[in-house]
Design a protein around this motif. Structure first.
Motif, PDB file in Angstrom:
ATOM      1  N   ASN A 189       5.967 -33.707 -55.214  1.00 22.62           N
ATOM      2  CA  ASN A 189       6.720 -32.542 -54.757  1.00 22.62           C
ATOM      3  C   ASN A 189       7.532 -31.950 -55.903  1.00 22.62           C
ATOM      4  OD1 ASN A 189       9.100 -34.051 -55.000  1.00 22.62           O
ATOM      5  ND2 ASN A 189       9.095 -34.661 -52.848  1.00 22.62           N
ATOM      6  N   ILE A 190       8.125 -30.808 -55.636  1.00 22.46           N
ATOM      7  CA  ILE A 190       8.809 -30.064 -56.697  1.00 22.46           C
ATOM      8  C   ILE A 190       9.992 -30.845 -57.265  1.00 22.46           C
ATOM      9  CG2 ILE A 190      10.125 -27.970 -57.196  1.00 22.46           C
ATOM     10  CD1 ILE A 190       8.379 -26.538 -55.164  1.00 22.46           C
ATOM     11  N   ARG A 191      10.694 -31.592 -56.415  1.00 23.38           N
ATOM     12  CA  ARG A 191      11.845 -32.353 -56.901  1.00 23.38           C
ATOM     13  C   ARG A 191      11.416 -33.385 -57.939  1.00 23.38           C
ATOM     14  NH1 ARG A 191      13.886 -37.181 -55.894  1.00 23.38           N
ATOM     15  NH2 ARG A 191      12.416 -37.601 -54.212  1.00 23.38           N
ATOM     16  N   ILE A 192      10.295 -34.059 -57.668  1.00 17.59           N
ATOM     17  CA  ILE A 192       9.809 -35.080 -58.597  1.00 17.59           C
ATOM     18  C   ILE A 192       9.328 -34.440 -59.894  1.00 17.59           C
ATOM     19  CG2 ILE A 192       8.121 -36.907 -58.914  1.00 17.59           C
ATOM     20  CD1 ILE A 192      10.344 -37.558 -56.958  1.00 17.59           C
ATOM     21  N   ILE A 193       8.651 -33.280 -59.777  1.00 22.95           N
ATOM     22  CA  ILE A 193       8.188 -32.588 -60.983  1.00 22.95           C
ATOM     23  C   ILE A 193       9.376 -32.219 -61.876  1.00 22.95           C
ATOM     24  CG2 ILE A 193       7.095 -30.479 -61.829  1.00 22.95           C
ATOM     25  CD1 ILE A 193       5.237 -30.581 -59.448  1.00 22.95           C
ATOM     26  N   LYS A 194      10.462 -31.762 -61.246  1.00 25.86           N
ATOM     27  CA  LYS A 194      11.653 -31.407 -62.017  1.00 25.86           C
ATOM     28  C   LYS A 194      12.231 -32.622 -62.735  1.00 25.86           C
ATOM     29  CE  LYS A 194      13.139 -27.395 -59.299  1.00 25.86           C
ATOM     30  NZ  LYS A 194      14.173 -26.847 -58.382  1.00 25.86           N
ATOM     31  N   SER A 195      12.136 -33.779 -62.097  1.00 24.56           N
ATOM     32  CA  SER A 195      12.694 -34.982 -62.718  1.00 24.56           C
ATOM     33  C   SER A 195      11.909 -35.391 -63.962  1.00 24.56           C
ATOM     34  CB  SER A 195      12.715 -36.142 -61.712  1.00 24.56           C
ATOM     35  OG  SER A 195      11.400 -36.598 -61.446  1.00 24.56           O
ATOM     36  N   GLU A 196      10.666 -34.963 -64.042  1.00 26.77           N
ATOM     37  CA  GLU A 196       9.822 -35.281 -65.199  1.00 26.77           C
ATOM     38  C   GLU A 196       9.395 -33.997 -65.919  1.00 26.77           C
ATOM     39  OE1 GLU A 196       8.976 -38.158 -66.738  1.00 26.77           O
ATOM     40  OE2 GLU A 196      10.525 -38.914 -65.397  1.00 26.77           O
ATOM     41  N   LYS A 197      10.278 -33.002 -65.928  1.00 27.12           N
ATOM     42  CA  LYS A 197       9.898 -31.688 -66.443  1.00 27.12           C
ATOM     43  C   LYS A 197       9.538 -31.723 -67.931  1.00 27.12           C
ATOM     44  CE  LYS A 197      14.780 -30.379 -66.898  1.00 27.12           C
ATOM     45  NZ  LYS A 197      15.812 -29.413 -66.426  1.00 27.12           N
ATOM     46  N   LYS A 198      10.166 -32.623 -68.703  1.00 24.01           N
ATOM     47  CA  LYS A 198       9.847 -32.674 -70.127  1.00 24.01           C
ATOM     48  C   LYS A 198       8.394 -33.081 -70.345  1.00 24.01           C
ATOM     49  CE  LYS A 198      11.235 -34.767 -74.524  1.00 24.01           C
ATOM     50  NZ  LYS A 198      12.178 -35.707 -75.190  1.00 24.01           N
ATOM     51  N   ALA A 199       7.976 -34.185 -69.704  1.00 31.54           N
ATOM     52  CA  ALA A 199       6.598 -34.652 -69.854  1.00 31.54           C
ATOM     53  C   ALA A 199       5.608 -33.664 -69.260  1.00 31.54           C
ATOM     54  CB  ALA A 199       6.434 -36.023 -69.197  1.00 31.54           C
ATOM     55  N   VAL A 200       5.949 -33.098 -68.096  1.00 32.93           N
ATOM     56  CA  VAL A 200       5.063 -32.134 -67.444  1.00 32.93           C
ATOM     57  C   VAL A 200       4.883 -30.898 -68.314  1.00 32.93           C
ATOM     58  CG1 VAL A 200       4.811 -30.574 -65.471  1.00 32.93           C
ATOM     59  CG2 VAL A 200       5.537 -32.931 -65.091  1.00 32.93           C
ATOM     60  N   CYS A 201       5.976 -30.411 -68.879  1.00 33.28           N
ATOM     61  CA  CYS A 201       5.900 -29.207 -69.728  1.00 33.28           C
ATOM     62  C   CYS A 201       5.078 -29.456 -70.986  1.00 33.28           C
ATOM     63  CB  CYS A 201       7.304 -28.734 -70.097  1.00 33.28           C
ATOM     64  SG  CYS A 201       8.219 -27.994 -68.725  1.00 33.28           S
ATOM     65  N   TRP A 202       5.335 -30.582 -71.663  1.00 37.82           N
ATOM     66  CA  TRP A 202       4.574 -30.886 -72.879  1.00 37.82           C
ATOM     67  C   TRP A 202       3.094 -31.069 -72.581  1.00 37.82           C
ATOM     68  CZ3 TRP A 202       5.703 -29.524 -77.418  1.00 37.82           C
ATOM     69  CH2 TRP A 202       6.978 -29.629 -77.956  1.00 37.82           C
TER      70      TRP A 202
ATOM     71  N   TRP B  87      -2.288 -37.387 -76.001  1.00 35.08           N
ATOM     72  CA  TRP B  87      -1.520 -38.390 -76.741  1.00 35.08           C
ATOM     73  C   TRP B  87      -0.259 -37.781 -77.349  1.00 35.08           C
ATOM     74  CZ3 TRP B  87      -0.352 -38.273 -81.988  1.00 35.08           C
ATOM     75  CH2 TRP B  87       0.270 -39.429 -82.483  1.00 35.08           C
ATOM     76  N   LEU B  88      -0.395 -36.620 -77.985  1.00 38.28           N
ATOM     77  CA  LEU B  88       0.753 -35.968 -78.628  1.00 38.28           C
ATOM     78  C   LEU B  88       1.811 -35.593 -77.600  1.00 38.28           C
ATOM     79  CD1 LEU B  88       2.111 -34.727 -81.114  1.00 38.28           C
ATOM     80  CD2 LEU B  88       0.749 -32.645 -80.722  1.00 38.28           C
ATOM     81  N   ALA B  89       1.380 -35.077 -76.453  1.00 36.94           N
ATOM     82  CA  ALA B  89       2.330 -34.638 -75.424  1.00 36.94           C
ATOM     83  C   ALA B  89       3.166 -35.808 -74.906  1.00 36.94           C
ATOM     84  CB  ALA B  89       1.581 -33.976 -74.270  1.00 36.94           C
ATOM     85  N   LEU B  90       2.532 -36.935 -74.623  1.00 35.12           N
ATOM     86  CA  LEU B  90       3.291 -38.073 -74.103  1.00 35.12           C
ATOM     87  C   LEU B  90       4.141 -38.732 -75.177  1.00 35.12           C
ATOM     88  CD1 LEU B  90       1.380 -40.022 -71.339  1.00 35.12           C
ATOM     89  CD2 LEU B  90       2.876 -38.052 -71.209  1.00 35.12           C
ATOM     90  N   ARG B  91       3.688 -38.702 -76.415  1.00 30.10           N
ATOM     91  CA  ARG B  91       4.523 -39.236 -77.499  1.00 30.10           C
ATOM     92  C   ARG B  91       5.795 -38.395 -77.636  1.00 30.10           C
ATOM     93  NH1 ARG B  91       5.627 -43.002 -79.075  1.00 30.10           N
ATOM     94  NH2 ARG B  91       5.575 -42.965 -81.344  1.00 30.10           N
ATOM     95  N   LEU B  92       5.660 -37.078 -77.518  1.00 32.12           N
ATOM     96  CA  LEU B  92       6.829 -36.200 -77.582  1.00 32.12           C
ATOM     97  C   LEU B  92       7.741 -36.379 -76.378  1.00 32.12           C
ATOM     98  CD1 LEU B  92       5.125 -32.910 -78.872  1.00 32.12           C
ATOM     99  CD2 LEU B  92       6.671 -34.411 -80.156  1.00 32.12           C
ATOM    100  N   SER B  93       7.185 -36.939 -75.286  1.00 30.23           N
ATOM    101  CA  SER B  93       7.965 -37.140 -74.060  1.00 30.23           C
ATOM    102  C   SER B  93       8.575 -38.535 -73.982  1.00 30.23           C
ATOM    103  CB  SER B  93       7.067 -36.915 -72.834  1.00 30.23           C
ATOM    104  OG  SER B  93       6.474 -35.634 -72.881  1.00 30.23           O
TER     105      SER B  93
END
Length: 436
Positions: A90-103, A351-357
């Motif tokens: 749900n949207i609340r959970i996505i917001k909690s992981e917004k850095k990883a989701v965005c990258w 790989w790069l996205a999760l390393r940045l997260s």
């Protein structure tokens, strides 16, 4: 006696779906791959079990019609799978992981898209629309593969699972929008509706919106998603308040509401993958699906994974023709560049996205591999591009080969990587608590 033919076919399929995945599990083969392998073996491009059974029984009932029924069941399975995927995030959970989701969303879209553009430009440098079409095909993910694997690995409610699933859907939306814009640009040169499409945009003359099409189309999609997330919970809550979670009518109303959202999405050119996922996200916030209402969710989940979802992967397997790999040698350069370009760009960007997260190398590699499989949405998009002459048959065959060589082996590699590298997802800092 036609009903008896269908009964025997469904009996054989259900027995195979129940037994084969359990037998193959000891070799770390995911259930989704096991079911696709069943489809490949018994499908028309291999043993053609259904055709042989029809001839043996002498019913005179065309096997093509049985395959058509199975394909319809597969389509319903896709709708169920995407809705259930949406109900897990749900949207609340996505917001909690917004850095990883965005990258993940940004990098796994832009890097593969750039790779697809470059691969096409290498062979057809003057075909601008073709380059953008190939970019959209490279950028797309396969939620239909990613979500079952995440669920089977029991990482749906972890930071890793939420980030991968949410970014996969976001990236799919972006790639479908890019493809739709390419279709409209092509239609400016070759007017005419897209055959088989019910989308209003696919049947408007190019002169109606002109250069404003990309902006209008994107605005309509954003409005559709926003309205669905706002109206569906209100309507669903009002209906389900008058019903007990044990009432079987709840499932009927759920399915009716889900199909209404999917149909409205198709009317404006939103792919079934996206609209069904959005419908699931909208419904999960309704109280009837929380607390005691989890009983209703479990019922829907049981119908989906126990009955209709397996038909999705069976039909994918039945449509797979491994002989296409043999015919690809005539265009080995295009096929090789397509496969290598996509795999390297997907794995590297994930790989790069999760390393940045803040994740480790192993989980980054795992996320990158999960984005590699190219399934039905990619093939459907490629078929539209071929029909509208936005790419040649040579490039279409390369996409078909790409689908074959990534859909089956990659989920197995993901599972083997997790087992052999002993990747853990049960640490306290990986878990997401609270209702999802």
């Amino acid at each position: 006696m036609t009903g008896l033919t269908f009964l025997i076919v469904f009996l054989i399929l259900m027995v195979l779906v129940a037994i084969v995945p359990r037998l193959l599990r000891r070799w770390h083969i995911p259930s989704v791959v096991s079911i696709m392998l069943i489809g490949i073996v018994i499908g028309p491009n291999s043993l053609n079990l259904i055709g042989r059974l029809d001839q043996f029984m002498g019913r005179g009932y065309p096997a093509e019609q049985i395959y058509a029924v199975l394909e319809a069941m597969g389509c319903l399975g896709l709708v169920f799978l995407m809705a259930l995927a949406g109900m897990e995030v749900n949207i609340r959970i996505i917001k909690s992981e917004k850095k990883a989701v965005c990258w993940l969303s940004f990098l796994t879209f832009t890097i593969p898209a750039a790779a697809g553009y470059a691969v096409y430009a290498l062979f057809e440098p003057s075909d601008t629309i073709g380059k953008w079409v190939y970019a959209s095909l490279f950028a797309s993910h396969s939620v239909g593969i990613v979500f079952p694997v995440i669920r089977e690995l029991r990482v749906t409610h972890t930071r890793f699972g939420v980030a991968v699933l949410a970014s996969t859907v976001i990236t799919d939306i972006a790639s479908l929008v890019l493809l739709a814009i390419c279709v409209q640009l092509k239609r400016h040169a070759v007017p005419g509706g897209v055959e088989g499409s019910i989308s209003i945009f696919d049947h408007l003359g190019p002169e109606v919106l002109g250069r404003a099409f990309p902006v209008v189309f994107l605005a309509v999609i954003v409005a559709f998603i926003a309205l669905a997330l706002w109206l569906v919970p209100k309507f669903t809550r009002r209906v389900l308040l008058n019903l007990h979670p044990n009432d079987d009518a709840c499932i009927s109303f759920f399915l009716a509401g889900l199909l209404v959202v999917v149909f409205l999405g198709e009317l404006i050119g939103v792919n079934v993958v996206v609209s069904a996922f959005i419908a699931g996200m909208a419904m999960v916030g309704v109280p009837a699906f929380q607390g005691d209402g989890r009983l209703l969710f479990r019922k829907i989940e049981g119908i989906g994974y126990g009955f209709v979802v397996p038909f999705l992967f069976l039909t994918i397997g039945m449509k797979t023709d491994l002989k296409v790999l043999g015919s690809a040698w005539g265009n080995a350069a295009i096929v090789g560049a397509t496969v290598v370009g996509l795999v390297v760009s997907k794995v590297g960007s994930g790989w790069l996205a999760l390393r940045l997260s803040g994740f480790g190398d192993k989980k980054g590699l795992c996320a990158g591999l999960m984005t590699v499989p190219q399934l039905s949405a990619t093939l459907a998009a490629a078929a539209v591009a071929l029909e509208l002459e936005m790419m040649s048959a040579t490039f279409f065959n390369a996409i078909v080969c790409l689908s074959v060589v990534t859909t089956i082996p990659v989920p197995i590699l993901v599972k083997l990587l997790i087992v052999k590298a002993n990747i853990q997802f049960d640490q306290i800092d990986e878990q997401i608590f609270g209702p999802v």
